[in-house]
Write a protein that holds these residues in place. Structure first.
Motif, PDB file in Angstrom:
ATOM      1  N   THR A  70      -6.878   3.889  -7.213  1.00 19.27           N
ATOM      2  CA  THR A  70      -6.801   2.725  -6.321  1.00 19.27           C
ATOM      3  C   THR A  70      -6.359   1.460  -7.047  1.00 19.27           C
ATOM      4  N   THR A 105      -2.978  -0.643  -6.140  1.00 20.80           N
ATOM      5  CA  THR A 105      -2.995  -1.635  -5.068  1.00 20.80           C
ATOM      6  C   THR A 105      -3.673  -2.919  -5.536  1.00 20.80           C
ATOM      7  N   GLN A 160       5.989   4.390  -2.533  1.00 22.58           N
ATOM      8  CA  GLN A 160       5.598   3.043  -2.917  1.00 22.58           C
ATOM      9  C   GLN A 160       6.745   2.180  -3.434  1.00 22.58           C
ATOM     10  N   LEU A 212       0.065  -0.531   1.976  1.00 26.28           N
ATOM     11  CA  LEU A 212      -0.685  -0.109   0.787  1.00 26.28           C
ATOM     12  C   LEU A 212      -2.172  -0.387   0.945  1.00 26.28           C
ATOM     13  N   LEU A 213      -2.496  -1.539   1.491  1.00 30.85           N
ATOM     14  CA  LEU A 213      -3.903  -1.897   1.695  1.00 30.85           C
ATOM     15  C   LEU A 213      -4.565  -0.925   2.663  1.00 30.85           C
ATOM     16  N   THR A 258      -4.955   2.646   0.797  1.00 29.39           N
ATOM     17  CA  THR A 258      -5.730   2.780  -0.443  1.00 29.39           C
ATOM     18  C   THR A 258      -7.031   3.574  -0.301  1.00 29.39           C
TER      19      THR A 258
END
Length: 526
Positions: free
Chosen positions: A168, A171, A271, A297-298, A301
């Motif tokens: 993680t 991010t 990504q 992405l948030l 995650t």
């Protein structure tokens, strides 16, 4: 002492072990967070860095040189994996990735201290390159150390869950880098930022390094390595045992070609290629691309942890292979849908929606000539706005001629999309991030479980960094080449040609993984 540490850890309650492993994850993750922070600030500030560390007379060459310097950090990662992996298997995980943290952090900090090209000439790009190489070497040892350290502390039935927390940090690194750059820019004038403010994001990394160093310094060695060391079972020559032993080398190759290679290309597609595709192929305005990528992405995650946890239940292989298969089948439809969502030919121009104007400025090298820019804006009924600038070299006699023809104008185009399209693209990128989380969430636990304690750090680091640094790192260049070639050849779906690289690599990896990987998670205590 080492045996006592192992025994004391084994005698802890599950609650005490959980408390300990959260400290371990924090110590390990901060280093990988700094890795991603550095990755994003160097990439985000590449245009500025090109003007500071390279000759100003050729901006394009300077920018390409900056990107090449950036890429050099990836090329040396496998060598860092070998060097620091060997140290980690001989002297210990804790001390080795303490060293990688310091090298990485101080290299990032020092990039912000190098005088400009105007001050010290060619020494500036040479120093930047040396520091990028040092960063790459350190990063080659960082991930393997973090993954091994966490895995060797984790309870066997929760290893996938605990190691997935490391994944993680990408991010977190992205958001911290964006915040630092935005705050720095907003706190300074444009002139101040260009003069010295761009250095601040590099300097700030030293604060994160300091915090991480204090935390890591106070951690103990992993209990499994401590036990192996106390029993005299550590390797005297990890490189020879890892790659000179035919039996173990077979597993190194299997880890690379049956898992890490496919994981690397799917990671870069979801990504980084998605971002490049939106900006370069679809011409979506860059600030909107940053926003929608950060949102996707948030949202995605938490699924790193979810699929890491699920891999403890159903096995690493099942989730990673499913992620590769679904990605292979879905990439072309997803990217086709993305491209067509911003297809201007299907939209209606608003009433009085076309604005055209012209501006000119004196050519910097030819005083009698001008650079004329033709500005065109088109507003569509759904709120989409297209801006197009065509720059033409203009002499007193008219457009500058080349081989009897007017020079081709330099065209730049950006499309500002409406809210509905933006959220639709967020969803389509989010799906790709889910593919990333499926293959990347379980990969740390999968790799450490493939190798015995005595050579684990060395053996797992190399396939990971070749899979990500080489196969994944080649994706932007190869995909861009395939798209450009397809467009020049007149293919109807030229914009999808770049996907053949990740589809091909992931397809080969999927076949090898399905045939040769075991379905059951391994016991890493051996």
């Amino acid at each position: 002492m080492n045996q006592q540490h192992h025994d004391s850890y084994e005698n802890m309650t599950d609650k005490q072990k959980n408390r300990t492993i959260w400290s371990v994850i924090t110590a390990s993750s901060l280093g990988t967070l700094i890795e991603w922070y550095d990755f994003y600030i160097f990439g985000s500030l590449a245009i500025v860095l090109a003007t500071k560390f390279f000759p100003a007379d050729n901006p394009t060459a300077a920018f390409l040189s900056t990107l090449a310097t950036f890429a050099a950090g990836f090329v040396v990662r496998p060598f860092g994996a070998l060097f620091f992996g060997r140290l980690g298997d001989i002297i210990g995980r804790k001390y080795t990735f303490l060293v990688t943290l310091l090298i990485m952090g101080f290299s990032t900090f020092l990039i912000g201290c190098i005088p400009s090209y105007e001050t010290i000439g060619f020494l500036a790009p040479v120093l930047v390159l040396i520091l990028r190489l040092l960063q790459g070497l350190a990063l080659g040892g960082e991930y393997g150390g973090a993954a091994t350290y966490v895995a060797e502390y984790a309870q066997p039935h929760r290893r996938g869950y605990w190691t997935s927390w490391i994944q993680t940090t990408a991010t977190a690194g992205l958001f911290i880098s964006l915040i630092v750059i935005l705050v720095t820019k907003s706190s300074l004038s444009a002139e101040e930022f260009d003069t010295w403010g761009w250095r601040v994001p590099f300097w700030i990394s030293i604060l994160m390094v300091g915090v991480s160093y204090i935390i890591r310094k106070n951690m103990k060695e992993s209990p499994l390595f401590a036990k192996a060391k106390s029993e005299g079972k550590t390797s005297k020559n990890p490189l020879k045992e890892s790659f000179g032993n035919r039996f173990n080398f077979k597993f190194v190759l299997l880890a690379l070609f049956g898992a890490a290679m496919g994981q690397g290309v799917i990671w870069y597609t979801g990504q980084f290629y998605a971002m490049s595709f939106l900006q370069k192929v679809m011409n979506v305005e860059s600030a909107q691309v940053d926003y929608l990528m950060a949102t996707a992405l948030l949202m995605g995650t938490p699924f790193f942890v979810f699929f890491g946890w699920l891999s403890d239940k159903v096995g690493r292989k099942a989730i990673m292979m499913t992620g590769m298969l679904v990605a292979i089948l879905a990439y072309r439809p997803i990217y086709d849908t993305m491209f067509k969502s911003v297809n201007l030919e299907s939209k209606t121009v608003a009433s009085n929606g076309i604005t055209e104007k012209r501006s000119a400025k004196v050519h910097k090298d030819i005083a009698t000539d001008s650079l004329v820019t033709f500005h065109k804006e088109i507003l569509y009924t759904d709120g989409t706005l297209m801006k197009k600038d065509s720059i033409v070299h203009w002499s007193a006699a008219g457009p500058v001629m080349k081989d009897g023809k007017a020079e081709e104008p330099k065209v730049s185009k950006s499309i500002t999309i409406n809210d509905n399209t933006r959220w639709y693209l967020v969803f389509l990128v989010f799906i790709q991030v889910i593919f990333v989380t499926m293959v990347y969430g379980p990969i740390a636990a999968f790799l450490v479980e493939m190798f015995p304690v005595r050579i684990r750090y060395t053996s797992m680091s190399l396939p990971y960094h070749i899979g990500n640094g080489v196969f994944g790192g080649l994706l932007p260049a190869v995909a861009t080449y395939l798209v450009t070639t397809g467009k020049e050849a007149g293919h109807a779906t030229w914009y999808l040609e770049g996907l053949w690289y990740p589809i091909g690599v992931a397809g080969i990896c999927l076949i090898i993984g399905l045939i040769y990987l075991k379905n059951k998670n391994n016991n890493i205590h051996d």
